[in-house]
Design a protein around this motif. Structure first.
Motif, PDB file in Angstrom:
ATOM      1  N   UNK A 171       0.830  -1.192   0.000  1.00  0.00           N
ATOM      2  CA  UNK A 171       0.000   0.000   0.000  1.00  0.00           C
ATOM      3  C   UNK A 171       0.872   1.252   0.000  1.00  0.00           C
ATOM      4  N   UNK A 172       1.887   1.189   0.851  1.00  0.00           N
ATOM      5  CA  UNK A 172       2.809   2.304   0.955  1.00  0.00           C
ATOM      6  C   UNK A 172       3.524   2.507  -0.372  1.00  0.00           C
ATOM      7  N   UNK A 173       3.905   1.421  -0.988  1.00  0.00           N
ATOM      8  CA  UNK A 173       4.611   1.503  -2.270  1.00  0.00           C
ATOM      9  C   UNK A 173       3.729   2.173  -3.328  1.00  0.00           C
ATOM     10  N   UNK A 174       2.480   1.778  -3.372  1.00  0.00           N
ATOM     11  CA  UNK A 174       1.560   2.370  -4.340  1.00  0.00           C
ATOM     12  C   UNK A 174       1.323   3.852  -4.051  1.00  0.00           C
ATOM     13  N   UNK A 175       1.195   4.170  -2.765  1.00  0.00           N
ATOM     14  CA  UNK A 175       1.024   5.578  -2.383  1.00  0.00           C
ATOM     15  C   UNK A 175       2.205   6.413  -2.867  1.00  0.00           C
ATOM     16  N   UNK A 176       3.400   5.873  -2.636  1.00  0.00           N
ATOM     17  CA  UNK A 176       4.599   6.601  -3.046  1.00  0.00           C
ATOM     18  C   UNK A 176       4.571   6.888  -4.539  1.00  0.00           C
ATOM     19  N   UNK A 177       4.227   5.867  -5.288  1.00  0.00           N
ATOM     20  CA  UNK A 177       4.228   6.008  -6.737  1.00  0.00           C
ATOM     21  C   UNK A 177       3.178   7.027  -7.178  1.00  0.00           C
ATOM     22  N   UNK A 178       2.011   6.937  -6.571  1.00  0.00           N
ATOM     23  CA  UNK A 178       0.920   7.844  -6.940  1.00  0.00           C
ATOM     24  C   UNK A 178       1.268   9.288  -6.564  1.00  0.00           C
ATOM     25  N   UNK A 179       1.722   9.479  -5.345  1.00  0.00           N
ATOM     26  CA  UNK A 179       2.026  10.838  -4.895  1.00  0.00           C
ATOM     27  C   UNK A 179       3.192  11.423  -5.695  1.00  0.00           C
ATOM     28  N   UNK A 180       4.184  10.581  -6.005  1.00  0.00           N
ATOM     29  CA  UNK A 180       5.304  11.060  -6.826  1.00  0.00           C
ATOM     30  C   UNK A 180       4.766  11.558  -8.167  1.00  0.00           C
ATOM     31  N   UNK A 181       3.852  10.813  -8.736  1.00  0.00           N
ATOM     32  CA  UNK A 181       3.233  11.214  -9.997  1.00  0.00           C
ATOM     33  C   UNK A 181       2.476  12.516  -9.863  1.00  0.00           C
ATOM     34  N   UNK A 182       1.743  12.641  -8.761  1.00  0.00           N
ATOM     35  CA  UNK A 182       0.955  13.858  -8.546  1.00  0.00           C
ATOM     36  C   UNK A 182       1.852  15.080  -8.399  1.00  0.00           C
ATOM     37  N   UNK A 183       2.954  14.885  -7.700  1.00  0.00           N
ATOM     38  CA  UNK A 183       3.884  16.002  -7.516  1.00  0.00           C
ATOM     39  C   UNK A 183       4.468  16.421  -8.869  1.00  0.00           C
ATOM     40  N   UNK A 184       4.866  15.433  -9.650  1.00  0.00           N
ATOM     41  CA  UNK A 184       5.430  15.726 -10.974  1.00  0.00           C
ATOM     42  C   UNK A 184       4.407  16.469 -11.829  1.00  0.00           C
ATOM     43  N   UNK A 196      10.399  13.386  -2.652  1.00  0.00           N
ATOM     44  CA  UNK A 196       9.432  14.388  -2.206  1.00  0.00           C
ATOM     45  C   UNK A 196       8.150  13.727  -1.724  1.00  0.00           C
ATOM     46  N   UNK A 197       7.741  12.707  -2.447  1.00  0.00           N
ATOM     47  CA  UNK A 197       6.516  11.987  -2.081  1.00  0.00           C
ATOM     48  C   UNK A 197       6.685  11.344  -0.713  1.00  0.00           C
ATOM     49  N   UNK A 198       7.838  10.716  -0.506  1.00  0.00           N
ATOM     50  CA  UNK A 198       8.128  10.082   0.766  1.00  0.00           C
ATOM     51  C   UNK A 198       8.009  11.099   1.900  1.00  0.00           C
ATOM     52  N   UNK A 199       8.592  12.262   1.660  1.00  0.00           N
ATOM     53  CA  UNK A 199       8.553  13.314   2.658  1.00  0.00           C
ATOM     54  C   UNK A 199       7.117  13.759   2.917  1.00  0.00           C
ATOM     55  N   UNK A 200       6.377  13.918   1.844  1.00  0.00           N
ATOM     56  CA  UNK A 200       4.999  14.400   1.980  1.00  0.00           C
ATOM     57  C   UNK A 200       4.127  13.399   2.737  1.00  0.00           C
ATOM     58  N   UNK A 201       4.282  12.119   2.411  1.00  0.00           N
ATOM     59  CA  UNK A 201       3.482  11.101   3.082  1.00  0.00           C
ATOM     60  C   UNK A 201       3.814  11.061   4.565  1.00  0.00           C
ATOM     61  N   UNK A 202       5.129  11.117   4.845  1.00  0.00           N
ATOM     62  CA  UNK A 202       5.530  11.099   6.247  1.00  0.00           C
ATOM     63  C   UNK A 202       4.993  12.305   6.997  1.00  0.00           C
ATOM     64  N   UNK A 203       5.071  13.462   6.337  1.00  0.00           N
ATOM     65  CA  UNK A 203       4.595  14.671   6.989  1.00  0.00           C
ATOM     66  C   UNK A 203       3.077  14.631   7.187  1.00  0.00           C
ATOM     67  N   UNK A 204       2.374  14.138   6.179  1.00  0.00           N
ATOM     68  CA  UNK A 204       0.910  14.054   6.288  1.00  0.00           C
ATOM     69  C   UNK A 204       0.486  13.162   7.442  1.00  0.00           C
ATOM     70  N   UNK A 205       1.153  12.014   7.584  1.00  0.00           N
ATOM     71  CA  UNK A 205       0.747  11.126   8.675  1.00  0.00           C
ATOM     72  C   UNK A 205       1.105  11.750  10.015  1.00  0.00           C
ATOM     73  N   UNK A 206       2.250  12.419  10.062  1.00  0.00           N
ATOM     74  CA  UNK A 206       2.643  13.073  11.299  1.00  0.00           C
ATOM     75  C   UNK A 206       1.656  14.173  11.663  1.00  0.00           C
ATOM     76  N   UNK A 207       1.248  14.963  10.684  1.00  0.00           N
ATOM     77  CA  UNK A 207       0.271  16.020  10.953  1.00  0.00           C
ATOM     78  C   UNK A 207      -1.032  15.440  11.479  1.00  0.00           C
TER      79      UNK A 207
END
Length: 417
Positions: free
Chosen positions: A261-274, A289-300
Motif C-alpha cells: 500500500x505504501x509503495x503504491x502511495x509513493x508512486x501515486x504521490x510522486x506522480x501527482x507532484x510531478x 518528495x513523495x516520501x517526505x509528503x506522506x511522512x509529513x501528512x501522517x505526522x500532521x
DNA sequence: TGTCCACTGGAAGGGAGGGCTT
DNA sequence: AAGCCCTCCCTTCCAGTGGACA
C-alpha cells in the motif's frame, strides 16, 4: 476585462499544455483489484484449495487469513471469491459472497444486519440501522439465508477490530450457524493483521475459525517492484516514469515492513507532484518528495488527533526548542507545561502522568525522550523535538482549543511564575 | 566509598463513561 | 431506571537508580 481573461486563460493553459502523466490513476488506489496478483500464487492456490469443495456441493472449512498491512490479504480474498463465483455459475451452484469490513461495520448488530440486508432484493426484508433486538436480527438472518440451497461465504475483514470492540459471541453464533440451517451452508473467512488477537478468542471459536489458516508474508523489495511495474504500466503514459522510480518506491516501502500500500502511495504521490510541477517525467526526486509528503501528512494527522494535554505538553517542548533550550529534562518541560495549562485555564496533570505522556509522544515519533543519568544532578529524560515548530504551530492555528497558546512567549510565561 | 539528586516507573486504587443485563 | 462490570485516564505513593561529587 482583457487582463483578467488573459490571466485565467493562462492559469488553465499551463495545466492544459502540461504533459499528461497519468493514464489511469485509479489503478494505484488501494481499492483497485488487478487482474493479476504477482507473488501471491501460493496463497491463491491455498484459498482455492480450501474453497473448492463448494463445487462438489460440500461445505468448505472456515479460514483465518493473516498478514501485516499491505500484504495483499483483502485483494487476494476478493479475487479468489470472485473467481469462485464465476466458476460456480458455470456449474450452476449458487454462491453468495458477503464482504464486510469490520472497521466500519463494527458491532454485533450491524454485522448481522449487513448480512440480512445483503439478501434484501430477494427476501424483501430490510433491517434498519438501529432498533431491532439483536436476537431477532439473528433469527431473520437464518431465515433469509436458509431460503434456498446455496453456499454463503462471509468475509470478515479486519476481524480483530470487531472482536476487540464487541467480543467474540458473534463469531460463536456464526461458526455454529450451520447446525441450525437445513438448506444453506455458511463458511467464514476472517482476515486480520493482528495475530495476537487470537488470544482473545474462546477456544471453541478459535478452533472452528482457524480450521484452515493462510499466511501472507510481507513482500520484499523485488516483489514490490514487480507489483509496481504491473500497475505502473496501466497507470502512467509510456515513458513518463524514469527507470529508477519504481525500484526506489519498492525499496522505500520494503523498509516499512514490505507494505504494498505504501509503495503504491509513493508512486501515486510522486506522480501527482510531478504533474503539479508541470514536469514531463517522474523522477527519483519526485519519489523522495513523495516520501517526505506522506511522512509529513501522517505526522500532521497524528498531532491533530492528540488529546488536549498532549497538545499542550508538545507546545511546551516547542517553546523550549524555539528558545534554544533543548534538550530539556522532564522537570523543565513540566513547569512550562503547567504555566501553559494555567494560561488555558485547564487543570494540569501530575508530573507522573506527564511523564507517561512524554513516553507516548516519544513512541509516536513526535519527540525523542531518552532516560539519562546526570549523576549528582539526578536521573531524568532528555527531551528533543522531532518535528519542526513551524508544523506544530500551523496545526494549532486551526485548533480552537490550543490556538491561544500561539501568542505566548517563554519569557512572559516565566515572569508569571 | 557513600551520598544524594531528580527523577523513573511499578502498584494500587479512584472515578467517569460506556455497554450490558435486569 | 437501576445495577453491574469493564475500560480508560488519572492520582497518589513509593521504592529504585546511574553516576557526579565530597
Amino acid at each position: 476585462m482583457g487582463d483578467r481573461d488573459d490571466y485565467l486563460t493562462s492559469i488553465f493553459e499551463k495545466y492544459l499544455h502540461a504533459k499528461k502523466i497519468f493514464k489511469n490513476k485509479e489503478v494505484l488506489r488501494h481499492s483497485y483489484t488487478p487482474k493479476e496478483l504477482p507473488h501471491r500464487h501460493e496463497q491463491i492456490d491455498e484459498l482455492a484449495h480450501i474453497l473448492v469443495p463448494v463445487l462438489r456441493g460440500e461445505t468448505p472449512s472456515n479460514v483465518f487469513v493473516y498478514g501485516k498491512t499491505g500484504t495483499g490479504k483483502t485483494v487476494t480474498v476478493k479475487f479468489v471469491t470472485e473467481e469462485l463465483k464465476k466458476i460456480s455459475e458455470k456449474y450452476n451452484i449458487p454462491v453468495e459472497v458477503i464482504y464486510i469490513n469490520c472497521e466500519i461495520v463494527d458491532t454485533h448488530y450491524r454485522v448481522l444486519a449487513r448480512i440480512v440486508n445483503h439478501f434484501k432484493a430477494e427476501s424483501g426484508v430490510e433491517v434498519p440501522l438501529v432498533g431491532w433486538p439483536t436476537d431477532e436480527v439473528y433469527a431473520k438472518l437464518k431465515e433469509v439465508i436458509d431460503a434456498r440451497e446455496r453456499f454463503v461465504i462471509i468475509v470478515l475483514d479486519e476481524i480483530d477490530k470487531l472482536i476487540k470492540k464487541s467480543g467474540d459471541d458473534i463469531l460463536y453464533s456464526l461458526t455454529r450457524i450451520n447446525t441450525e440451517l437445513s438448506r444453506a451452508k455458511v463458511s467464514i473467512i476472517g482476515i486480520s493483521n493482528d495475530l495476537k488477537f487470537k488470544e482473545y478468542l474462546d477456544a471453541r471459536v478459535l478452533s472452528s475459525l482457524s480450521e484452515e489458516e493462510v499466511v501472507f508474508p510481507p513482500y520484499d523489495a523485488n516483489q514490490l517492484r514487480d507489483i509496481l511495474m504491473q500497475r505502473a504500466k496501466e497507470a502512467f503514459y509510456e515513458g513518463v516514469l524514469d527507470d529508477a522510480v519504481v525500484p526506489l518506491c519498492a525499496a522505500l516501502a520494503a523498509r516499512e515492513h514490505g507494505d504494498a500500500r505504501r509503495a503504491l502511495d509513493l508512486l501515486r504521490v510522486a506522480g501527482e507532484i510531478a504533474e503539479r510541477e508541470g514536469a514531463s517525467k517522474v523522477t527519483e526526486r519526485h519519489v523522495w518528495k513523495a516520501q517526505e509528503k506522506i511522512e509529513q501528512d501522517t505526522m500532521e494527522e497524528v498531532i491533530k488527533t492528540l488529546p488536549l494535554h498532549s497538545k499542550v505538553l508538545l507546545y511546551a517542548i516547542v517553546m523550549l526548542d524555539e528558545n534554544g533550550e533543548l534538550p530539556a529534562n522532564t522537570g523543565d518541560v513540566y513547569s512550562v507545561y503547567k504555566s501553559l495549562c494555567d494560561h488555558l485555564d485547564v487543570e494540569p496533570l501530575t508530573q507522573r502522568r506527564v511523564s507517561d505522556l512524554i513516553n507516548e509522544l516519544d513512541m509516536l515519533g513526535i519527540i525523542n525522550a531518552k532516560v539519562v543519568s546526570k549523576g549528582r544532578y539526578g536521573r531524568t529524560k532528555e527531551i528533543r523535538l522531532n518535528v519542526t515548530p513551524y508544523m506544530v504551530k500551523n496545526i494549532y492555528r486551526h485548533d480552537e482549543q490550543v490556538r491561544s497558546l500561539l501568542t505566548l512567549t517563554l519569557s512572559k510565561q516565566r515572569r508569571l511564575f
